[in-house]
Design a protein around this motif. Structure first.
Motif, PDB file in Angstrom:
ATOM      1  N   ARG A   1       0.854  -1.180   0.000  1.00  0.00           N
ATOM      2  CA  ARG A   1       0.000   0.000   0.000  1.00  0.00           C
ATOM      3  C   ARG A   1       0.897   1.239   0.000  1.00  0.00           C
ATOM      4  NH1 ARG A   1      -2.988  -1.601   5.417  1.00  0.00           N
ATOM      5  NH2 ARG A   1      -0.781  -1.826   5.854  1.00  0.00           N
ATOM      6  N   HIS A   2       0.316   2.389  -0.288  1.00  0.00           N
ATOM      7  CA  HIS A   2       1.126   3.608  -0.342  1.00  0.00           C
ATOM      8  C   HIS A   2       1.885   3.825   0.961  1.00  0.00           C
ATOM      9  CE1 HIS A   2      -0.044   4.914  -4.272  1.00  0.00           C
ATOM     10  NE2 HIS A   2      -1.332   4.834  -3.989  1.00  0.00           N
TER      11      HIS A   2
ATOM     12  N   ASP B   1       2.775   1.672   3.154  1.00  0.00           N
ATOM     13  CA  ASP B   1       3.822   0.667   3.360  1.00  0.00           C
ATOM     14  C   ASP B   1       5.068   1.030   2.544  1.00  0.00           C
ATOM     15  OD1 ASP B   1       2.151  -1.082   4.966  1.00  0.00           O
ATOM     16  OD2 ASP B   1       1.070  -1.486   3.107  1.00  0.00           O
ATOM     17  N   LEU B   2       4.833   1.428   1.299  1.00  0.00           N
ATOM     18  CA  LEU B   2       5.971   1.770   0.442  1.00  0.00           C
ATOM     19  C   LEU B   2       6.669   3.036   0.952  1.00  0.00           C
ATOM     20  CD1 LEU B   2       4.424   0.941  -3.055  1.00  0.00           C
ATOM     21  CD2 LEU B   2       5.808  -0.517  -1.556  1.00  0.00           C
ATOM     22  N   ALA B   3       5.876   3.960   1.492  1.00  0.00           N
ATOM     23  CA  ALA B   3       6.476   5.177   2.075  1.00  0.00           C
ATOM     24  C   ALA B   3       7.386   4.794   3.242  1.00  0.00           C
ATOM     25  CB  ALA B   3       5.376   6.119   2.544  1.00  0.00           C
ATOM     26  N   ARG B   4       6.977   3.766   3.995  1.00  0.00           N
ATOM     27  CA  ARG B   4       7.803   3.310   5.122  1.00  0.00           C
ATOM     28  C   ARG B   4       9.109   2.699   4.617  1.00  0.00           C
ATOM     29  NH1 ARG B   4       4.374  -0.405   8.257  1.00  0.00           N
ATOM     30  NH2 ARG B   4       3.206   1.496   8.617  1.00  0.00           N
ATOM     31  N   VAL B   5       9.014   1.933   3.526  1.00  0.00           N
ATOM     32  CA  VAL B   5      10.241   1.354   2.948  1.00  0.00           C
ATOM     33  C   VAL B   5      11.181   2.480   2.507  1.00  0.00           C
ATOM     34  CG1 VAL B   5      11.171  -0.064   1.084  1.00  0.00           C
ATOM     35  CG2 VAL B   5       9.060  -0.757   2.212  1.00  0.00           C
ATOM     36  N   GLU B   6      10.618   3.525   1.911  1.00  0.00           N
ATOM     37  CA  GLU B   6      11.454   4.657   1.472  1.00  0.00           C
ATOM     38  C   GLU B   6      12.131   5.321   2.671  1.00  0.00           C
ATOM     39  OE1 GLU B   6       9.217   7.278  -1.016  1.00  0.00           O
ATOM     40  OE2 GLU B   6       9.118   5.831  -2.664  1.00  0.00           O
TER      41      GLU B   6
END
Lengths: 65, 166
Positions: free
Chosen positions: B126-127, B129-134
Motif C-alpha cells: 500500500r502507499h 507501506d511503500l512510504a515506510r520502505v522509502e
C-alpha cells in the motif's frame, strides 16, 4: 532545485537520522507527545468529519486508560 | 505503552498467545525517527485458536474482563489501540521467529527486525507501506545483505527494485 533547498533537505534528513538513532524509550516520549497533539487537533470541530471515528473522540480516549 | 505490553506479556504467560512481535508503524519506529501512530500491530501465533470464523475470540474473552474495549478490528488496552494479527504465511512466520528481543521502559518485548518489516511492507504494497520502505532507505537503518536474502527467498526482488531504483 536551488542550493538553499538542497541544504534544507539535507539538514532535514540529518535530523531524522539523528532522531532514528535515539533509544526507543526517548522516541516513545516524543511519539506520545505527537500522539496527544494529533488527538487534540482531531478534536477541533473544523477537522472533525460528520461521522468522526471513535478513535479520535474524547470518549474513546478517556475510558480505556 | 509499557502498561499495554505488560498485559500482552501476561497473555503470553497465561498461554493465550504464543510468540509475538511488534510490527507495523510502531515496529518501524524502533529503527526510524519517531512518528505519530495510534495503534500497535501485534503479530502472534495464537495457541488457543478459536473457530475459523472467529479466531480472535480467545483473545477477546481474555481481555474484555480486564477492561479492554473493542473498536472495530482493534482493542483499546491501557490507552493504546492494539490490533492482533495472526502470523500466517512464510514471510510473516519467519519475521515472528526472528523477532528481536528488546525492552520498552524496562518491559521486555519483541519487535520484528528492520529487514523483515521492510519485506512485509513491500509485500503489502500500500502507499503507506511503500512510504515506510522509502524511509528505511533514506535513514539506512538496515542490513542490505540480510534484506537481499529475505527478498530473494520470498520473491520480492522485483518489488524492491521498483522502489529502490527510484
Amino acid at each position: 532545485m536551488s542550493e538553499l533547498m538542497d541544504k534544507i533537505l539535507a539538514d532535514k534528513l540529518a535530523t531524522r537520522k539523528q532522531l532514528a538513532r535515539l533509544p526507543f524509550d526517548e522516541k516513545l516520549a516524543i511519539m506520545e507527545k505527537i500522539r496527544s497533539r494529533s488527538v487534540l487537533l482531531a478534536e477541533n470541530s473544523l477537522r472533525k468529519p460528520k461521522s468522526a471515528p471513535l478513535a479520535f473522540s474524547s470518549k474513546a480516549n478517556n475510558i480505556h486508560d | 505503552m509499557e502498561e499495554t505490553l505488560k498485559i500482552i506479556n501476561k497473555m503470553q504467560a497465561d498461554g493465550i498467545l504464543g510468540k509475538y512481535a511488534i510490527g507495523g508503524a510502531i515496529g518501524a519506529s524502533f529503527y526510524l525517527e519517531p512518528t505519530s501512530s495510534l495503534d500497535i500491530d501485534i503479530f502472534a501465533s495464537f495457541k488457543e485458536m478459536g473457530s475459523s470464523l472467529d479466531p480472535l475470540r480467545p483473545i477477546y474473552d481474555y481481555l474484555l474482563p480486564l477492561g479492554a474495549r473493542p473498536e472495530n478490528e482493534h482493542l483499546w488496552i491501557k490507552g493504546w489501540l492494539v490490533q492482533f494479527l495472526p502470523a500466517e504465511g512464510g514471510l510473516c512466520e519467519e519475521a515472528l521467529s526472528e523477532a528481536v528481543q528488546t525492552t520498552v521502559r524496562a518491559v521486555p518485548t519483541w519487535v520484528m527486525s528492520a529487514e523483515h518489516l521492510m519485506a512485509l511492507a513491500l509485500k503489502l504494497g500500500r502507499h503507506k507501506d511503500l512510504a515506510r520502505v522509502e524511509r528505511f532507505i533514506e535513514i539506512g537503518s538496515y542490513d542490505q545483505s540480510k534484506l537481499d536474502d529475505i527478498l530473494r527467498r520470498h520473491n520480492l526482488i522485483d518489488k524492491w527494485k521498483a522502489i529502490s531504483d527510484k
